[in-house]
Design a protein around this motif. Sequence first.
Motif, short mmCIF file in Angstrom:
data_model
loop_
_atom_site.label_atom_id
_atom_site.label_comp_id
_atom_site.label_asym_id
_atom_site.label_seq_id
_atom_site.Cartn_x
_atom_site.Cartn_y
_atom_site.Cartn_z
N GLU A 1 0.81 -1.22 0.00
CA GLU A 1 0.00 0.00 0.00
C GLU A 1 0.84 1.27 0.00
OE1 GLU A 1 -3.76 -0.40 2.57
OE2 GLU A 1 -2.27 -1.62 3.64
N ILE A 2 2.17 1.12 -0.13
CA ILE A 2 3.07 2.25 0.08
C ILE A 2 3.85 2.58 -1.18
CG2 ILE A 2 5.01 3.13 1.43
CD1 ILE A 2 4.19 1.16 3.65
N SER A 3 3.92 3.86 -1.51
CA SER A 3 4.86 4.38 -2.51
C SER A 3 6.01 5.06 -1.77
CB SER A 3 4.19 5.40 -3.43
OG SER A 3 3.19 4.82 -4.22
N VAL A 4 7.25 4.76 -2.17
CA VAL A 4 8.42 5.36 -1.55
C VAL A 4 9.10 6.25 -2.57
CG1 VAL A 4 10.60 4.97 -0.35
CG2 VAL A 4 8.72 3.33 -0.09
N VAL A 5 9.10 7.54 -2.32
CA VAL A 5 9.78 8.50 -3.19
C VAL A 5 11.17 8.75 -2.63
CG1 VAL A 5 9.76 10.84 -4.14
CG2 VAL A 5 7.61 9.56 -3.89
N ALA B 1 6.58 -2.47 -1.85
CA ALA B 1 6.34 -1.04 -2.07
C ALA B 1 6.71 -0.63 -3.49
CB ALA B 1 7.14 -0.22 -1.06
N GLU B 2 6.06 0.40 -3.95
CA GLU B 2 6.41 1.05 -5.22
C GLU B 2 7.56 2.03 -4.94
OE1 GLU B 2 4.01 3.60 -8.57
OE2 GLU B 2 3.83 4.26 -6.47
N ILE B 3 8.70 1.85 -5.62
CA ILE B 3 9.85 2.74 -5.41
C ILE B 3 9.95 3.71 -6.58
CG2 ILE B 3 12.34 2.90 -5.16
CD1 ILE B 3 12.35 0.21 -3.82
N ILE B 4 9.88 5.00 -6.27
CA ILE B 4 9.98 6.06 -7.26
C ILE B 4 11.30 6.79 -7.01
CG2 ILE B 4 8.96 8.18 -8.16
CD1 ILE B 4 6.25 7.12 -7.03
N ARG C 1 0.04 4.70 -4.65
CA ARG C 1 -0.47 3.94 -3.51
C ARG C 1 -1.15 4.86 -2.49
NH1 ARG C 1 2.91 -0.81 -3.86
NH2 ARG C 1 3.16 -1.13 -6.11
N LYS C 2 -1.84 4.26 -1.53
CA LYS C 2 -2.58 5.02 -0.52
C LYS C 2 -1.66 5.80 0.40
CE LYS C 2 -6.01 4.49 3.19
NZ LYS C 2 -6.89 3.53 3.93
N TYR C 3 -0.51 5.21 0.73
CA TYR C 3 0.44 5.83 1.65
C TYR C 3 1.73 6.15 0.91
CZ TYR C 3 -2.77 3.67 4.99
OH TYR C 3 -3.89 3.29 5.68
N ALA C 4 2.46 7.13 1.43
CA ALA C 4 3.71 7.52 0.77
C ALA C 4 4.79 7.82 1.80
CB ALA C 4 3.50 8.74 -0.12
N VAL C 5 6.01 7.47 1.43
CA VAL C 5 7.21 7.87 2.14
C VAL C 5 7.97 8.84 1.24
CG1 VAL C 5 9.49 7.14 2.98
CG2 VAL C 5 7.47 5.74 3.45
N VAL D 1 1.29 13.82 2.36
CA VAL D 1 2.70 14.05 2.07
C VAL D 1 2.84 14.87 0.80
CG1 VAL D 1 4.95 12.96 1.71
CG2 VAL D 1 3.28 11.87 3.22
N ARG D 2 1.99 14.60 -0.18
CA ARG D 2 2.01 15.39 -1.43
C ARG D 2 1.65 16.85 -1.12
NH1 ARG D 2 -1.77 12.51 -5.10
NH2 ARG D 2 -0.04 11.08 -5.51
N ASN D 3 0.67 17.05 -0.26
CA ASN D 3 0.25 18.40 0.12
C ASN D 3 1.39 19.16 0.80
OD1 ASN D 3 -1.24 20.66 0.82
ND2 ASN D 3 -2.62 19.61 2.20
N LEU D 4 2.14 18.47 1.65
CA LEU D 4 3.26 19.09 2.34
C LEU D 4 4.29 19.65 1.37
CD1 LEU D 4 5.07 19.67 4.81
CD2 LEU D 4 5.77 17.26 4.76
N TRP D 5 4.55 18.91 0.30
CA TRP D 5 5.61 19.31 -0.64
C TRP D 5 5.09 20.08 -1.84
CZ3 TRP D 5 10.62 19.24 0.44
CH2 TRP D 5 11.01 18.49 1.56
N ASP D 6 3.79 20.31 -1.90
CA ASP D 6 3.22 21.08 -3.01
C ASP D 6 3.31 22.56 -2.69
OD1 ASP D 6 1.97 21.83 -5.34
OD2 ASP D 6 -0.05 21.35 -4.62
#
Length: 347
Positions: A6-10, A42-45, A101-105, A171-176
């Motif tokens: 459920e996690i994407s890791v940027v 996890a999805e690694i970006i 994914r629903k959650y992000a790092v 997390v996206r909102n924080l960095w936008d």
Amino acid sequence: MIDSSEISVVVQGAISGKSNDPLEAQLTRKVLRSIRKHLPKAEIILSTWKSSDVRELDFDVLIESEDPGATLLGEHKGAKTFNNVNRQIASAKVGLAQAKRKYAVKTRTDILFVGRGFLRGWEEYRKRNAQFKFFGERVVISTIYSPNPERWSKKPFHPSDWFAFGLTEDVRNLWDIPLAPEPETSLWFNSHPLPESRSDNDTMRYRPEQYIWLSFLRKHIDVPCEHQWDYGEHNRELHELSLANNLILLHPREIGIKFTKYRFGVLNWISFYHHLEWLELYKKYCDPDYPLPVNWRSPIQNMLSRWVERSPKFRYLLQWYDYRYVRLTQAWNSPNRWESLKKLILR
């Protein structure tokens, strides 16, 4: 507990180590492997710069952006210091935009994963205050580089920007946020008088962490903070409530990460928040019935902080020790240990 599927890791930033370097020098390769080990599904970006050497690296999505550059702050004994805040914002923003994914790092190319305690920490503190609630759920960050402005550094709105975990939309909102206007942000006090409240002679109007957090908060409310040392009764409650109600501060060991690039000295230990201090804010603003454990550390930090403020000689002694300790340990732990030690000694 949240499943890693459920996690994407940027993973954002410059690539550390090239494909033809010795394996011990390929730090980003180790970082990506550590994510696969602890978050296997996890999805690694990987969000980095164009023309980077990404051969032999394990990722699912690659984003290569134009490097927005950094602002030179100064040079000491041949070592240049830069403000990289716009590099961090640019690479984090485009990476998080691709998270599915629903959650992000959001993490860095030089931070190793050694566990996944951040998943347990994120689920533990559920009570919220109705005021200044800007995320759907709290976001986990590190206590390292989150200074407590009640102590000697006097820097409010400064949560660490190295690691973040939460709902992807949060997390996206924080960095936008917009890029910092440069060079005026970095070199502000070259053309403006330094305030009497300063704890050092830094030229930046805001530290990178402050610029990021203030830019996020100012999408929602007005925040009275004119510069990096602007702290007092006019913004104390807002500073504390913004941290208690929107973040969870955990030590890197509790998160399950290890910083590889930096070491931290005594002055850092004195100034940074620790998890029990965040819990005190959580109890104060969000959950009055939360049972606090005994906090033995803050009285020691507060006492040392008063000594630092009152005695320039004591502060100079700690600065002298910290500089040498940090440089020595960085050289010792670098992939090219003996070459780094040689350069350090001969400089």
